[in-house]
Design a protein around this motif. Structure first.
Motif: not given
Length: 417
Positions: A264-284
């Motif tokens: 939940k923590t990782v998907v939320r950040q990857m899906a709702t980050a306000r800046d696309r460059t802040q999307r976490l790497p898939i390794s997370h």
């Protein structure tokens, strides 16, 4: 037979005349000219491109894709060849590439599904048949998957996506029809990977995975893949295919399994980050599944490696290719953010499946949190709003004073006259 044996049934380049006998065309070729079973090579398909589909750059790209397995570690090579229809050889005719040979999906990814008329048809199990509520499984003849099965499918899918990212590959065409899964071993099989690129590629439409930060005609890159992978994970776990419903459904999922809370923590950040460059790497996502500690420090994720031109031939003898180095291994630190033209890719080479009608639950699901800009105005916006209010009060006061002055002045003027 070893899992990787099919990879070496052909050399890197094969003359079309040496493919042997071709079966009747199958699947829905779309922009491809046709897809033929190779009768002399069981389980292999010849994907023939249209003459206008392949440019010189595509020939170089395909050569690198075909040669990539030889450059991988044994574990990565096994994963790539086991879980994708990776192109095995470039098919040449008249000195030009006319197609590729790819493996057909193994039998374990096919099931006999019921149709509305009461019949049954053997079709590949698409991600569509997992991203649906539990009530939709029995009507099509499928067992309701437990959470453990959904997590296992996500584990395999994330492993493939992570491999792509580590080697600078952009898949782009994340779609429910392009990812198969098995009821028997919970593995996944990704098709149409012959359109992968090393680095960004032209925009490709991906139904159900629309990226708000990658609108039409902008290049699709690693940041796009991160978003689409996160949506796929949310859809598999929540049983919802709409991106917003998938994310909100995952957030509402209750489980005692720590992996769910970490995802939940990782998907939320990857899906709702306000800046696309802040999307976490898939390794997370992999770290979340492995039970690793989820850090919430203000740590920015590593950005994808930029491409660069090669001036000398690479290990495959290709010159002028836009190469990328594999991404470095990433740690578990996570940056926690506040919640908030037609495709030119070759079409699927696998038979299409009938999409089962699924009855959606009537109970409302919470929507994903809106970006911070919609919840709390920025300081600049607050100052602008304050100026607007002051100006409005000034105008109202001026108009009121003018009306009052005229109300007094007009009677006096009449009296004087």
């Amino acid at each position: 037979m070893p899992r990787t044996a099919q990879a070496y049934a052909f050399g890197p380049r094969t003359d079309r005349a040496k493919l042997g006998r071709l079966g009747a065309p199958i699947g829905s070729p779309g922009q491809c000219k046709a897809v033929y079973p190779l009768l002399d090579h069981a389980g292999m398909l010849f994907k023939e491109y249209r003459p206008t589909q392949i440019k010189e750059a595509d020939e170089l790209r395909l050569a690198r894709l075909v040669g990539l397995p030889e450059r991988l570690t044994a574990a990565d090579r096994d994963l790539l060849l086991r879980s994708t229809c990776w192109p095995r050889t470039q098919v040449i005719e008249g000195g030009r590439t006319v197609g590729v040979v790819v493996p057909a999906a193994p039998r374990r990814y096919y099931e006999a599904l019921s149709d509305p008329e009461g019949g049954r048809e053997v079709v590949p199990l698409l991600l569509t048949h997992l991203a649906m509520p539990n009530s939709a499984f029995p009507p099509v003849g499928l067992r309701v998957p437990p959470l453990e099965t959904r997590l296992a499918v996500c584990t395999d899918l994330i492993a493939i996506a992570d491999l792509f990212e580590r080697y600078g590959l952009v898949y782009g065409d994340w779609g429910y029809k392009n990812i198969f899964w098995s009821q028997r071993d919970s593995s996944v099989y990704v098709i149409d990977v012959d359109a992968c690129s090393f680095g960004p590629q032209p925009w490709v439409e991906s139904f159900g995975f629309a990226d708000p930060f990658t609108p039409a005609n902008l290049p699709v890159d690693t940041y796009t893949d991160r978003f689409r992978c996160a949506i796929a994970v949310a859809a598999c776990l929540s049983g919802e295919r709409d991106p917003q419903s998938a994310v909100s459904g995952l957030m509402a999922l209750r489980s005692t399994d720590d992996r769910v809370e970490h995802l939940k923590t990782v998907v939320r950040q990857m899906a709702t980050a306000r800046d696309r460059t802040q999307r976490l790497p898939i390794s997370h996502l992999q770290n979340a599944l492995s039970g690793g500690k989820i850090a919430t420090g203000n740590t920015s994720p590593t950005t994808p490696t930029d491409t660069r031109s090669e001036a000398t031939p690479d290990a495959m003898g290709i010159v002028g290719w836009e190469d990328v180095e594999p991404l470095p291994s990433l740690g578990p630190l996570i940056h926690k953010s506040p919640t908030r033209p037609t495709s030119t890719r070759p079409a699927s080479t696998q038979p299409s499946a009938t999409r089962p009608s699924a009855t959606r639950p009537t109970s409302p699901r919470p929507r994903p949190a809106q970006p911070a800009s919609k919840r709390s105005p920025s300081p600049h916006a607050q100052r602008a709003a304050a100026r607007h209010r002051r100006n409005r009060r000034t105008v109202i006061a001026t108009v009121t004073a003018t009306v009052v002055a005229l109300a007094v002045a007009i009677p006096l003027l009449i009296f004087v006259l």
